[in-house]
Write a protein that holds these residues in place. Structure first.
Motif, mmCIF file in Angstrom:
data_model
loop_
_atom_site.group_PDB
_atom_site.id
_atom_site.type_symbol
_atom_site.label_atom_id
_atom_site.label_comp_id
_atom_site.label_asym_id
_atom_site.label_seq_id
_atom_site.Cartn_x
_atom_site.Cartn_y
_atom_site.Cartn_z
ATOM 1 N N ILE A 70 -2.257 14.506 3.596
ATOM 2 C CA ILE A 70 -2.918 13.326 4.894
ATOM 3 C C ILE A 70 -4.829 13.434 4.939
ATOM 4 O O ILE A 70 -5.190 12.538 5.979
ATOM 5 C CB ILE A 70 -1.954 14.080 5.989
ATOM 6 N N TRP A 71 -4.467 15.081 4.846
ATOM 7 C CA TRP A 71 -5.639 15.362 5.343
ATOM 8 C C TRP A 71 -6.431 14.797 3.959
ATOM 9 O O TRP A 71 -8.097 14.423 4.217
ATOM 10 C CB TRP A 71 -5.949 17.085 5.444
ATOM 11 N N LEU A 72 -5.719 14.899 3.124
ATOM 12 C CA LEU A 72 -7.320 14.221 1.578
ATOM 13 C C LEU A 72 -7.332 12.310 1.835
ATOM 14 O O LEU A 72 -8.276 12.127 1.804
ATOM 15 C CB LEU A 72 -6.074 14.052 0.627
ATOM 16 N N ALA A 73 -5.992 11.802 2.361
ATOM 17 C CA ALA A 73 -6.058 10.341 2.848
ATOM 18 C C ALA A 73 -7.155 9.832 3.963
ATOM 19 O O ALA A 73 -7.847 9.464 3.316
ATOM 20 C CB ALA A 73 -4.420 9.828 2.263
ATOM 21 N N TRP A 74 -7.354 10.694 4.354
ATOM 22 C CA TRP A 74 -7.835 10.887 6.319
ATOM 23 C C TRP A 74 -9.795 10.804 5.430
ATOM 24 O O TRP A 74 -10.385 10.070 5.810
ATOM 25 C CB TRP A 74 -7.389 11.835 6.518
ATOM 26 N N TRP A 75 -9.734 12.181 4.409
ATOM 27 C CA TRP A 75 -10.747 12.301 3.828
ATOM 28 C C TRP A 75 -11.570 11.243 3.392
ATOM 29 O O TRP A 75 -12.917 10.941 3.734
ATOM 30 C CB TRP A 75 -11.120 13.902 3.458
ATOM 31 N N LEU A 76 -10.972 10.818 2.322
ATOM 32 C CA LEU A 76 -11.402 10.204 1.345
ATOM 33 C C LEU A 76 -11.858 8.136 2.034
ATOM 34 O O LEU A 76 -12.495 7.835 1.320
ATOM 35 C CB LEU A 76 -9.778 9.714 0.069
ATOM 36 N N GLY A 77 -11.086 7.691 3.199
ATOM 37 C CA GLY A 77 -11.447 7.043 4.151
ATOM 38 C C GLY A 77 -11.923 7.111 4.896
ATOM 39 O O GLY A 77 -13.199 6.200 4.355
ATOM 40 N N ASP A 78 -12.924 8.819 5.584
ATOM 41 C CA ASP A 78 -14.237 8.893 5.958
ATOM 42 C C ASP A 78 -15.317 8.545 5.145
ATOM 43 O O ASP A 78 -16.973 8.308 5.299
ATOM 44 C CB ASP A 78 -14.095 10.236 6.423
ATOM 45 N N LEU A 79 -14.700 9.380 3.657
ATOM 46 C CA LEU A 79 -16.151 9.305 2.566
ATOM 47 C C LEU A 79 -16.413 7.878 1.756
ATOM 48 O O LEU A 79 -17.216 8.257 2.169
ATOM 49 C CB LEU A 79 -14.937 10.555 2.283
#
Length: 130
Positions: free
Chosen positions: A74-83
């Motif tokens: 979930i962290w990876l998906a959230w981080w990629l969206g923000d990135l």
């Protein structure tokens, strides 16, 4: 509580990113040289966007909306969206704000808005698996 915590993470991401860009990457002129563009990218990738992802997912887990076992995914998906938002939208907004807005014709603005809207629509559309 949960919304405030997630909003705090998003706000901290923006504030930390802006402070670091002003201090380390030439502020408003961050896109004026390859060196400062690289610094902008590093700030987004390594320092700013992980703040929001970490606070957001931690909030969801503590509130019971996610499991610790799924934290990394979930962290990876959230981080990629923000990135993606930081690396794609921020330069457009900054460069547009620094340019002479009168230099854009109505047609160019409509074309740009259409491209951005199509890009956002495609990136947020659910994938279809066969």
């Amino acid at each position: 509580g949960m919304a405030i915590s997630i909003a705090t993470g998003n706000s901290l991401e923006a504030l930390v990113g802006a402070a670091l860009i002003n201090a380390w990457a030439n502020g408003r002129d961050t896109f004026s040289s390859p060196n400062t563009v690289a610094k902008f990218a590093v700030i987004c990738v390594v320092l700013a966007t992980p703040i929001s992802a970490t606070m957001g997912i931690t909030t969801l887990v503590i509130a019971g909306y996610a499991e610790w076992a799924n934290f990394a995914n979930i962290w990876l998906a959230w981080w990629l969206g923000d990135l993606i938002g930081a690396l794609v939208v921020t330069p457009v907004v900054i460069l547009w704000a620094l340019s002479d807005a009168r230099a854009f014709s109505r047609t160019e603005l409509i074309k740009s808005a259409t491209v951005i809207a199509l890009g956002l629509t495609r990136s947020t559309a659910p994938s279809r698996r066969r």
